[in-house]
Write a protein that holds these residues in place. Structure first.
Motif, mmCIF file in Angstrom:
data_model
loop_
_atom_site.group_PDB
_atom_site.id
_atom_site.type_symbol
_atom_site.label_atom_id
_atom_site.label_comp_id
_atom_site.label_asym_id
_atom_site.label_seq_id
_atom_site.Cartn_x
_atom_site.Cartn_y
_atom_site.Cartn_z
ATOM 1 N N LEU A 27 -12.448 -9.201 0.304
ATOM 2 C CA LEU A 27 -12.783 -8.745 1.654
ATOM 3 C C LEU A 27 -11.621 -8.937 2.622
ATOM 4 N N ALA A 28 -10.874 -10.019 2.467
ATOM 5 C CA ALA A 28 -9.701 -10.238 3.321
ATOM 6 C C ALA A 28 -8.657 -9.147 3.075
ATOM 7 N N LEU A 29 -8.458 -8.775 1.816
ATOM 8 C CA LEU A 29 -7.517 -7.700 1.496
ATOM 9 C C LEU A 29 -8.012 -6.358 2.040
ATOM 10 N N PHE A 30 -9.316 -6.148 2.022
ATOM 11 C CA PHE A 30 -9.898 -4.936 2.606
ATOM 12 C C PHE A 30 -9.570 -4.868 4.094
ATOM 13 N N ASP A 31 -9.839 -5.957 4.803
ATOM 14 C CA ASP A 31 -9.570 -5.991 6.245
ATOM 15 C C ASP A 31 -8.098 -5.734 6.541
ATOM 16 N N GLU A 32 -7.229 -6.342 5.758
ATOM 17 C CA GLU A 32 -5.790 -6.160 5.962
ATOM 18 C C GLU A 32 -5.372 -4.715 5.686
ATOM 19 N N ALA A 33 -5.957 -4.102 4.686
ATOM 20 C CA ALA A 33 -5.594 -2.736 4.303
ATOM 21 C C ALA A 33 -5.964 -1.716 5.372
ATOM 22 N N LEU A 34 -7.015 -1.973 6.124
ATOM 23 C CA LEU A 34 -7.460 -1.008 7.127
ATOM 24 C C LEU A 34 -6.405 -0.739 8.192
ATOM 25 N N GLY A 35 -5.525 -1.668 8.424
ATOM 26 C CA GLY A 35 -4.497 -1.478 9.438
ATOM 27 C C GLY A 35 -3.253 -0.770 8.932
ATOM 28 N N GLY A 36 -3.217 -0.433 7.651
ATOM 29 C CA GLY A 36 -2.013 0.155 7.068
ATOM 30 C C GLY A 36 -1.939 1.661 7.209
ATOM 31 N N ARG A 37 -0.823 2.197 6.752
ATOM 32 C CA ARG A 37 -0.586 3.635 6.855
ATOM 33 C C ARG A 37 -0.555 4.325 5.492
ATOM 34 N N ASP A 38 -0.745 3.563 4.430
ATOM 35 C CA ASP A 38 -0.672 4.129 3.086
ATOM 36 C C ASP A 38 -2.009 4.724 2.662
ATOM 37 N N ALA A 39 -1.942 5.728 1.796
ATOM 38 C CA ALA A 39 -3.160 6.331 1.254
ATOM 39 C C ALA A 39 -3.692 5.529 0.074
ATOM 40 N N LEU A 40 -2.831 4.769 -0.580
ATOM 41 C CA LEU A 40 -3.234 3.996 -1.756
ATOM 42 C C LEU A 40 -2.639 2.599 -1.686
ATOM 43 N N LEU A 41 -3.500 1.622 -1.830
ATOM 44 C CA LEU A 41 -3.072 0.233 -1.965
ATOM 45 C C LEU A 41 -3.752 -0.337 -3.204
ATOM 46 N N VAL A 42 -3.081 -1.288 -3.844
ATOM 47 C CA VAL A 42 -3.584 -1.870 -5.087
ATOM 48 C C VAL A 42 -3.732 -3.381 -4.887
ATOM 49 N N PRO A 43 -4.855 -3.804 -4.302
ATOM 50 C CA PRO A 43 -5.042 -5.232 -4.058
ATOM 51 C C PRO A 43 -5.507 -5.971 -5.317
ATOM 52 N N PHE A 44 -4.650 -6.843 -5.825
ATOM 53 C CA PHE A 44 -5.027 -7.679 -6.960
ATOM 54 C C PHE A 44 -4.143 -8.910 -6.982
ATOM 55 N N LEU A 45 -4.550 -9.876 -7.763
ATOM 56 C CA LEU A 45 -3.791 -11.114 -7.921
ATOM 57 C C LEU A 45 -2.927 -11.024 -9.167
ATOM 58 N N LEU A 46 -1.790 -11.706 -9.128
ATOM 59 C CA LEU A 46 -0.937 -11.824 -10.311
ATOM 60 C C LEU A 46 -0.781 -13.295 -10.657
ATOM 61 N N ASP A 47 -1.009 -13.622 -11.898
ATOM 62 C CA ASP A 47 -0.796 -14.968 -12.412
ATOM 63 C C ASP A 47 0.550 -14.947 -13.135
ATOM 64 N N GLN A 48 1.580 -15.419 -12.446
ATOM 65 C CA GLN A 48 2.926 -15.348 -13.013
ATOM 66 C C GLN A 48 3.057 -16.170 -14.289
ATOM 67 N N GLY A 49 2.335 -17.281 -14.373
ATOM 68 C CA GLY A 49 2.377 -18.092 -15.589
ATOM 69 C C GLY A 49 1.853 -17.324 -16.793
ATOM 70 N N ALA A 50 0.736 -16.622 -16.611
ATOM 71 C CA ALA A 50 0.172 -15.825 -17.706
ATOM 72 C C ALA A 50 1.109 -14.682 -18.079
ATOM 73 N N LEU A 51 1.733 -14.083 -17.082
ATOM 74 C CA LEU A 51 2.685 -13.004 -17.364
ATOM 75 C C LEU A 51 3.877 -13.518 -18.162
ATOM 76 N N ARG A 52 4.392 -14.687 -17.759
ATOM 77 C CA ARG A 52 5.535 -15.269 -18.476
ATOM 78 C C ARG A 52 5.165 -15.624 -19.910
ATOM 79 N N SER A 53 3.963 -16.171 -20.108
ATOM 80 C CA SER A 53 3.563 -16.564 -21.463
ATOM 81 C C SER A 53 3.411 -15.342 -22.368
ATOM 82 N N ARG A 54 3.044 -14.215 -21.817
ATOM 83 C CA ARG A 54 2.935 -12.985 -22.613
ATOM 84 C C ARG A 54 4.307 -12.455 -22.982
ATOM 85 N N ALA A 55 5.306 -12.744 -22.156
ATOM 86 C CA ALA A 55 6.660 -12.260 -22.420
ATOM 87 C C ALA A 55 7.337 -13.064 -23.532
ATOM 88 N N ASP A 56 6.840 -14.267 -23.764
ATOM 89 C CA ASP A 56 7.446 -15.131 -24.800
ATOM 90 C C ASP A 56 7.146 -14.664 -26.201
#
Length: 138
Positions: free
Chosen positions: A109-138
């Motif tokens: 909901l916080a990301l929704f509220d923040e997105a309403l003030g933008g000028r883009d037609a598409l936003l991709v609100p999601f979280l990234l777990d950098q640790g999980a990404l790094r472990s997949r790269a190993d």
């Protein structure tokens, strides 16, 4: 298993045709916002969900189409959300393993509220777990 025409039509009807009807019914109204809730599956890791990915990509394109016409249009291609007992639990778990953990309702909901003030037609609100990404790269 191959995706059937019926499976594709079911999802497209629910999302794409419904969104188009809303567009048609509201395009002459003085709206301040026209927000479509899409899914990151259309952009990121929609493996095994071609019908869902296609329908969500349609929503993203519709928001861009509206913007091109000078109308309000925003598609939020959300990553997974936390929710108990939903059919998407396996999807959320898989996404967490690849580095996209589920958003809490408050975060979404916080990301929704923040997105309403933008000028883009598409936003991709999601979280990234950098640790999980790094472990997949190993």
């Amino acid at each position: 298993d191959a995706l059937t025409q019926k499976q594709l039509e079911t999802v497209l009807t629910a999302k794409a045709e419904s969104a188009w009807q809303l567009h048609e019914l509201t395009r002459d109204l003085d709206l301040t916002a026209f927000v479509l809730l899409s899914s990151s599956a259309g952009i990121t890791y929609g493996m095994g969900q071609a019908n869902f990915a296609a329908a969500n990509s349609y929503l993203d394109a519709l928001a861009a189409h509206r913007r091109e016409q000078g109308l309000p249009g925003l598609s939020l291609a959300y990553g997974p959300w936390e929710a108990d007992g939903e059919p998407g639990e396996v999807y959320r778990e898989r996404m967490g393993r690849i580095g996209m953990p589920a958003l809490t309702v408050a975060e979404g909901l916080a990301l929704f509220d923040e997105a309403l003030g933008g000028r883009d037609a598409l936003l991709v609100p999601f979280l990234l777990d950098q640790g999980a990404l790094r472990s997949r790269a190993d």
